[in-house]
Motif scaffolding. Structure first.
Motif, short mmCIF file in Angstrom:
data_model
loop_
_atom_site.label_atom_id
_atom_site.label_comp_id
_atom_site.label_asym_id
_atom_site.label_seq_id
_atom_site.Cartn_x
_atom_site.Cartn_y
_atom_site.Cartn_z
N ARG A 18 34.59 45.56 1.14
CA ARG A 18 35.33 45.20 2.35
C ARG A 18 34.98 46.12 3.52
O ARG A 18 34.89 45.68 4.66
CB ARG A 18 36.83 45.24 2.08
CG ARG A 18 37.35 43.98 1.41
CD ARG A 18 38.85 44.01 1.23
NE ARG A 18 39.24 44.77 0.05
CZ ARG A 18 40.38 45.41 -0.07
NH1 ARG A 18 41.24 45.41 0.92
NH2 ARG A 18 40.68 46.04 -1.18
N SER A 19 34.76 47.41 3.22
CA SER A 19 34.40 48.35 4.28
C SER A 19 33.03 48.02 4.87
O SER A 19 32.84 48.06 6.09
CB SER A 19 34.40 49.78 3.73
OG SER A 19 35.69 50.17 3.31
N LEU A 20 32.07 47.69 4.00
CA LEU A 20 30.75 47.30 4.49
C LEU A 20 30.84 46.01 5.30
O LEU A 20 30.19 45.88 6.35
CB LEU A 20 29.78 47.11 3.32
CG LEU A 20 29.36 48.37 2.56
CD1 LEU A 20 28.51 48.00 1.35
CD2 LEU A 20 28.60 49.32 3.46
N ALA A 21 31.64 45.07 4.83
CA ALA A 21 31.80 43.80 5.54
C ALA A 21 32.41 44.01 6.92
O ALA A 21 32.01 43.37 7.89
CB ALA A 21 32.66 42.85 4.71
N GLU A 22 33.38 44.93 7.00
CA GLU A 22 34.00 45.21 8.29
C GLU A 22 32.98 45.75 9.28
O GLU A 22 33.00 45.41 10.46
CB GLU A 22 35.14 46.21 8.11
CG GLU A 22 36.39 45.61 7.47
CD GLU A 22 37.40 46.67 7.09
OE1 GLU A 22 37.15 47.86 7.42
OE2 GLU A 22 38.41 46.34 6.45
N LYS A 23 32.07 46.60 8.82
CA LYS A 23 31.05 47.14 9.72
C LYS A 23 30.13 46.05 10.22
O LYS A 23 29.63 46.11 11.34
CB LYS A 23 30.23 48.22 8.99
CG LYS A 23 31.05 49.43 8.60
CD LYS A 23 31.72 50.05 9.81
CE LYS A 23 32.64 51.20 9.40
NZ LYS A 23 33.42 51.71 10.54
N LEU A 24 29.93 45.03 9.39
CA LEU A 24 29.05 43.95 9.79
C LEU A 24 29.73 42.96 10.71
O LEU A 24 29.19 42.59 11.76
CB LEU A 24 28.56 43.21 8.53
CG LEU A 24 27.47 42.17 8.73
CD1 LEU A 24 26.19 42.82 9.22
CD2 LEU A 24 27.22 41.44 7.42
N THR A 25 30.96 42.55 10.38
CA THR A 25 31.64 41.53 11.17
C THR A 25 32.16 42.05 12.49
O THR A 25 32.33 41.29 13.43
CB THR A 25 32.80 40.90 10.38
OG1 THR A 25 33.70 41.94 9.97
CG2 THR A 25 32.28 40.18 9.15
N THR A 26 32.41 43.36 12.61
CA THR A 26 32.85 43.88 13.90
C THR A 26 31.71 43.90 14.91
O THR A 26 31.92 44.17 16.08
CB THR A 26 33.41 45.32 13.78
OG1 THR A 26 32.47 46.13 13.07
CG2 THR A 26 34.74 45.31 13.07
N ASP A 27 30.50 43.60 14.44
CA ASP A 27 29.39 43.42 15.37
C ASP A 27 29.58 42.17 16.20
O ASP A 27 29.02 42.01 17.27
CB ASP A 27 28.09 43.32 14.56
CG ASP A 27 26.86 43.21 15.45
OD1 ASP A 27 26.91 43.74 16.57
OD2 ASP A 27 25.87 42.61 15.00
N ILE A 28 30.41 41.23 15.68
CA ILE A 28 30.60 39.96 16.38
C ILE A 28 31.78 40.02 17.34
O ILE A 28 31.71 39.62 18.49
CB ILE A 28 30.83 38.83 15.34
CG1 ILE A 28 29.73 38.89 14.27
CG2 ILE A 28 30.86 37.48 16.01
CD1 ILE A 28 28.32 38.88 14.80
N SER A 29 32.88 40.59 16.88
CA SER A 29 34.06 40.69 17.74
C SER A 29 34.96 41.80 17.27
O SER A 29 34.91 42.21 16.12
CB SER A 29 34.83 39.36 17.72
OG SER A 29 35.31 39.10 16.43
N MET A 30 35.79 42.29 18.15
CA MET A 30 36.73 43.34 17.80
C MET A 30 38.02 42.70 17.31
O MET A 30 38.57 41.79 17.93
CB MET A 30 37.02 44.20 19.03
CG MET A 30 37.88 45.42 18.76
SD MET A 30 38.22 46.35 20.26
CE MET A 30 39.46 45.33 21.03
N HIS A 31 38.48 43.15 16.13
CA HIS A 31 39.72 42.63 15.58
C HIS A 31 40.88 43.55 15.94
O HIS A 31 40.71 44.75 16.11
CB HIS A 31 39.61 42.52 14.06
CG HIS A 31 38.41 41.72 13.62
ND1 HIS A 31 38.23 40.41 13.94
CD2 HIS A 31 37.31 42.10 12.90
CE1 HIS A 31 37.10 39.97 13.42
NE2 HIS A 31 36.52 40.98 12.79
N GLU A 32 42.06 42.98 16.01
CA GLU A 32 43.24 43.76 16.37
C GLU A 32 43.47 44.90 15.38
O GLU A 32 43.87 46.00 15.76
CB GLU A 32 44.46 42.85 16.42
CG GLU A 32 45.73 43.57 16.85
CD GLU A 32 46.91 42.62 16.94
OE1 GLU A 32 48.04 43.13 17.05
OE2 GLU A 32 46.70 41.39 16.91
#
Length: 550
Positions: A240-254
């Motif tokens: 999940r931590s690796l995924a967060e680093k990847l998906t936050t490249d697209i948009s910032m989550h609250e």
């Protein structure tokens, strides 16, 4: 039974078995091959005499009660017995006798603790224990390692760990380490052993908070049934931590934001390949004037620096810790990304489809981002079957044209080599990698990865967060604390005079004064006795700040 005792027991039983077998063989040989009466005159019990000769031979005492032997058969047998005795000595010396002597001469490992309360019991030593222990020590929380292997416990004691030699699966042993007064117990070993530890802990002190760590997520249910208060799955957390680093490249989550005070937030902002900030220094980027944010820290290839050097160049993989309002942080986060490109199949390559890889692909699916999965095992969800260290396999998966690559292979050496291959095939892709050990992180960065996260770090800090009930840690892989405190010892000094970053390793991100928040913190801002300072730093840094200034 510990390892040395087990070896000694097997050694003694082995010698006894050899003596029992060799005695009748020797007795029969003397009767069949030697041209003289046997047993000798005056010996009534031939087997006892034969055993005496065998023992003399094995122990090399050399009495030779029956020598000389006249038949070639008996001479050969005696030589075999001689060599067997010598071999037993050289096997037993390093494996049994020397460890026993060392144990007798070394200091004994404690088997219980006295008058300790609010401590954390860590059942069994693992690589992630070091990260957890660092976090506990930074927060002045006492700990005790409960280690059932005497030799390992002795080695840990020699290395100045707080350790006791005890069996965490034993109710009586847990009582001897004051489980009833402990802050928490961590069961961190094999899944089945951990379940047994949880059962023993709840039997010994039902009210003590018990955290169990599982390797296989499907085993979580049984740890809950055993009575665990919390169950953590490190590989699930890592994915999940690796995924967060990847998906936050697209948009910032609250949820990426940590609120400091009112509308003041703090956010990790990664510098991506293709960003306009690559190659600039913090001073040249002029983030404060352009976006109204302050950069209070930065991670350079896994090393946290606070405050960051304004003249240090920003590169792909640098992660800035920025403070500002949500709108300003959103604008900054958008600007640090690479120029927008159309997503296509193969845009992200996921190497490895175990538990970590599946967490990554789940996050990509939820974000509606295309990906290609490579794994050595043909199973559901795998697009390309092959070895990720093979350039031909990576070319087939489309890595040369990929935007991002996630290395989720469960082997540090393979991760390092695959990083070299991937970077050679695509020098602009963002490479995000896992590492099982903290030691492998720097090597993987050196190999060309942009972001590396170790299993030991994620799990150790997750456990620490659960134990400490910390609410102001940004994420398990960065572990920056935010504290709000008065600093009476700094009253009357300017920020420049106080030299807070140099003395404590922390950064003041805002000051709350007379009900108003001050974020424009120039070097000449003078601290007042009733000011509430909002300070960011590592665990060690914030503790140091409190010690020096509060």
């Amino acid at each position: 039974m510990d390892d040395i005792k087990r070896r000694a027991t097997y050694f003694v039983l082995g010698i006894a078995a050899l003596i029992v077998v060799s005695t009748p063989v020797y007795d029969a040989g003397m009767r069949l091959f030697e041209p003289r009466p046997y047993p000798p005159d005056g010996v009534d019990v031939s087997l006892l005499h034969s055993m005496q000769v065998v023992v003399e031979t094995f122990t090399a005492t050399g009495y030779g009660s029956d020598s000389p032997w006249l038949s070639p058969e008996m001479n050969v047998l005696v030589m075999v017995l001689d060599l067997t005795g010598v071999a037993l000595f050289f096997v037993g010396l390093p494996a049994v006798f020397l460890p026993l002597f060392q144990r007798a001469l070394s200091r004994s490992v404690p088997t219980e603790i006295d008058e300790m309360t609010d401590h954390v019991l860590i059942c069994r030593y693992t690589p992630r224990a070091d990260v957890l222990i660092d976090e506990l020590e930074s927060n002045d929380v006492p700990y005790v390692l409960v280690e059932p292997d005497r030799e390992r416990a002795s080695n840990l004691d020699d290395d100045d760990y707080s350790v006791v030699y005890a069996d965490p699966e034993s109710v009586s042993d847990l009582e001897r380490v004051n489980l009833s007064t402990a802050k928490a117990l961590i069961a961190d070993g094999a899944d089945r052993v951990d379940a047994s530890i949880v059962l023993a802990a709840k039997e010994a002190a039902e009210d003590t908070h018990v955290i169990s760590v599982v390797e296989e997520p499907e085993h979580e249910r049984y740890h809950w049934l055993a009575g665990a208060d919390e169950v953590l799955a490190p590989r699930d957390l890592l994915g999940r931590s690796l995924a967060e680093k990847l998906t936050t490249d697209i948009s910032m989550h609250e949820e990426d934001l940590v609120s400091l005070d009112g509308d003041l937030d703090i956010l990790e902002v990664p510098i991506r390949h293709g960003s306009e900030f690559v190659g600039q220094t913090l001073a040249e980027s002029n983030l404060r004037n352009r976006y109204g944010v302050n950069v209070v820290g930065a991670w350079y290839r896994g090393q946290f620096e606070t405050p960051p050097d304004p003249n240090r160049e920003l590169g792909p993989g640098t992660i800035m810790l920025a403070v500002g309002d949500e709108e300003s942080l959103e604008r900054l986060n958008a600007e640090t990304r690479a120029p927008t490109r159309l997503f296509r199949r193969g845009e992200t390559i996921v190497l490895g489809h175990g538990e970590v890889g599946r967490q990554v692909t789940t996050a990509l699916s939820e974000a509606e981002l295309p990906y290609t999965v490579v794994d050595t095992v043909p199973r559901e969800g795998v697009d390309v079957v092959g070895d990720a260290t093979d350039p031909a396999v990576l070319r087939e998966a489309g890595l040369p044209d990929a935007r991002s690559v996630v290395l989720a292979i469960p082997d540090d050496t393979s991760i390092e080599f695959t990083t070299l291959v991937a970077r050679d095939l695509n020098d602009s892709a963002e490479i995000i990698a896992r590492a099982d050990s903290a030691e492998a992180v720097r090597k993987t960065y050196r190999a060309g990865a942009d972001y590396v996260l170790s299993l030991a770090t994620v799990s150790g800090r997750s456990i620490a967060s659960a134990v400490l009930e910390s609410e102001d840690v940004l994420s398990v892989d960065t572990n920056v604390d935010i504290i709000r405190t008065n600093a009476p010892k700094l009253a009357g000094e300017t920020l420049a005079e106080a030299r807070i970053p140099e003395r404590s390793g922390c950064t003041v991100v805002a000051i709350k004064r007379n009900g108003h928040r001050v974020t424009d913190l120039g070097a000449d801002v003078r601290i007042r006795a009733d000011d509430e300072l909002i300070v960011a730093g590592t665990d060690h840094g914030t503790n140091r700040f409190i010690e020096l200034f509060c």
